[in-house]
Scaffold this motif. Structure first.
Motif, mmCIF file in Angstrom:
data_model
loop_
_atom_site.group_PDB
_atom_site.id
_atom_site.type_symbol
_atom_site.label_atom_id
_atom_site.label_comp_id
_atom_site.label_asym_id
_atom_site.label_seq_id
_atom_site.Cartn_x
_atom_site.Cartn_y
_atom_site.Cartn_z
ATOM 1 N N VAL A 1 5.880 1.864 -5.951
ATOM 2 C CA VAL A 1 4.900 2.849 -5.500
ATOM 3 C C VAL A 1 5.276 3.351 -4.111
ATOM 4 O O VAL A 1 5.524 2.555 -3.193
ATOM 5 C CB VAL A 1 3.476 2.246 -5.478
ATOM 6 C CG1 VAL A 1 2.466 3.267 -4.964
ATOM 7 C CG2 VAL A 1 3.085 1.762 -6.868
ATOM 8 N N ILE A 2 5.316 4.675 -3.944
ATOM 9 C CA ILE A 2 5.562 5.296 -2.644
ATOM 10 C C ILE A 2 4.225 5.707 -2.048
ATOM 11 O O ILE A 2 3.452 6.429 -2.694
ATOM 12 C CB ILE A 2 6.473 6.526 -2.770
ATOM 13 C CG1 ILE A 2 7.813 6.154 -3.395
ATOM 14 C CG2 ILE A 2 6.691 7.177 -1.402
ATOM 15 C CD1 ILE A 2 8.728 7.345 -3.655
ATOM 16 N N PRO A 3 3.914 5.282 -0.818
ATOM 17 C CA PRO A 3 2.674 5.740 -0.180
ATOM 18 C C PRO A 3 2.687 7.258 0.012
ATOM 19 O O PRO A 3 3.746 7.871 0.171
ATOM 20 C CB PRO A 3 2.686 5.017 1.171
ATOM 21 C CG PRO A 3 3.646 3.883 1.009
ATOM 22 C CD PRO A 3 4.673 4.347 0.024
ATOM 23 N N VAL A 4 1.513 7.855 0.004
ATOM 24 C CA VAL A 4 1.368 9.304 0.181
ATOM 25 C C VAL A 4 0.372 9.553 1.308
ATOM 26 O O VAL A 4 -0.737 9.008 1.303
ATOM 27 C CB VAL A 4 0.889 9.983 -1.114
ATOM 28 C CG1 VAL A 4 0.711 11.487 -0.898
ATOM 29 C CG2 VAL A 4 1.879 9.724 -2.253
ATOM 30 N N LYS A 5 0.778 10.357 2.259
ATOM 31 C CA LYS A 5 -0.063 10.677 3.418
ATOM 32 C C LYS A 5 -1.386 11.292 2.966
ATOM 33 O O LYS A 5 -1.424 12.198 2.139
ATOM 34 C CB LYS A 5 0.679 11.656 4.324
ATOM 35 C CG LYS A 5 -0.034 11.986 5.625
ATOM 36 C CD LYS A 5 0.822 12.914 6.477
ATOM 37 C CE LYS A 5 0.126 13.256 7.784
ATOM 38 N NZ LYS A 5 0.973 14.164 8.627
ATOM 39 N N GLY A 6 -2.485 10.748 3.515
ATOM 40 C CA GLY A 6 -3.804 11.271 3.203
ATOM 41 C C GLY A 6 -4.405 10.755 1.916
ATOM 42 O O GLY A 6 -5.490 11.188 1.524
#
Length: 230
Positions: A13-18
């Motif tokens: 999983v790649i974090p996503v801004k916001g």
């Protein structure tokens, strides 16, 4: 459904801004020779008729800030700084508008490469898998949604090793834009949410050694880093 003999790999999983939720990665496509200067330094030319691709296994992906061992089987491990983008909508045979709408987010990425093993493949007309599909070689920073990043233009893309600049270019130097890549790639694959495309590297690639840290930057995006241990 039968029971499993072994525990499955966890979802990457790649974090996503916001966003409180992250992006589960489904597939990783990589674009070859998308910067003319890099193609030249590798002794090749850009194919301006159409882009071309190779893949990396999701099992070989890590997040920015990771500390990973210098890989086995190489004496020439190279950094490649890249812009990555994630697909957010299913799309097939996309036109320009559909391709633009399918791009969900952008982020910094590293395509780490066993250059000697890649060269073996080139010299012997064999696949590049030993050079490119390497454990811990697909590195991703937190991504930024398209609406928060804005339009792609001449944003600076750069990379340092232990604080010394190695790569320094502009995203405007890409031969094939993300929209063009989605239009082309979706002719051969139905793209799905979670598919990630690494868009190629500019000139200035070079070796890194155990004990060194690679840090990359693209204007407007979270930076990326990778440390190689002994």
């Amino acid at each position: 459904m039968p029971s499993l003999l072994f525990d499955p790999l966890p979802i990457f999983v790649i974090p996503v801004k916001g966003h409180d939720s992250g992006l589960p990665v489904r597939r990783i496509f990589c674009v070859g020779r998308n910067y003319a200067a890099h193609a030249a330094e590798m002794g090749g030319e850009v194919d301006r008729e159409a882009p071309w691709y190779f893949t990396k296994s999701v099992a070989h992906a890590v997040l920015s800030g990771a500390e990973v061992p210098y890989p086995s089987g190489t004496e020439n491990y190279h950094h490649e700084m890249e812009l990555a983008f994630a697909i957010g909508l299913e799309v097939s045979n996309a036109d320009e508008a559909e391709a633009a709408g399918a791009i969900f987010a952008f982020g910094c990425a590293l395509d780490m490469t066993r250059r000697d093993r890649q060269q073996d493949g080139k010299d012997n007309r064999r696949p590049w898998s030993l050079g490119k599909d390497v454990e811990n070689s697909a590195v991703f920073a937190r991504m930024t949604p398209v609406e928060d990043f804005g339009a792609l233009g001449n944003q600076r893309i750069s990379l340092e090793v232990d604080g010394k600049i190695r790569q320094d270019a502009s995203l405007a130097e890409m031969v094939w834009s993300p929209i063009e890549l989605v239009m082309h790639l979706s002719r051969f694959y139905t793209l799905h949410p979670g598919d990630v495309v690494m868009t190629g590297t500019p000139a200035g690639v070079g070796p890194v050694s155990a004990g060194q840290t690679v840090t990359g930057f693209i204007d407007g995006l979270d930076p990326i880093s990778l440390s190689l241990t002994k």
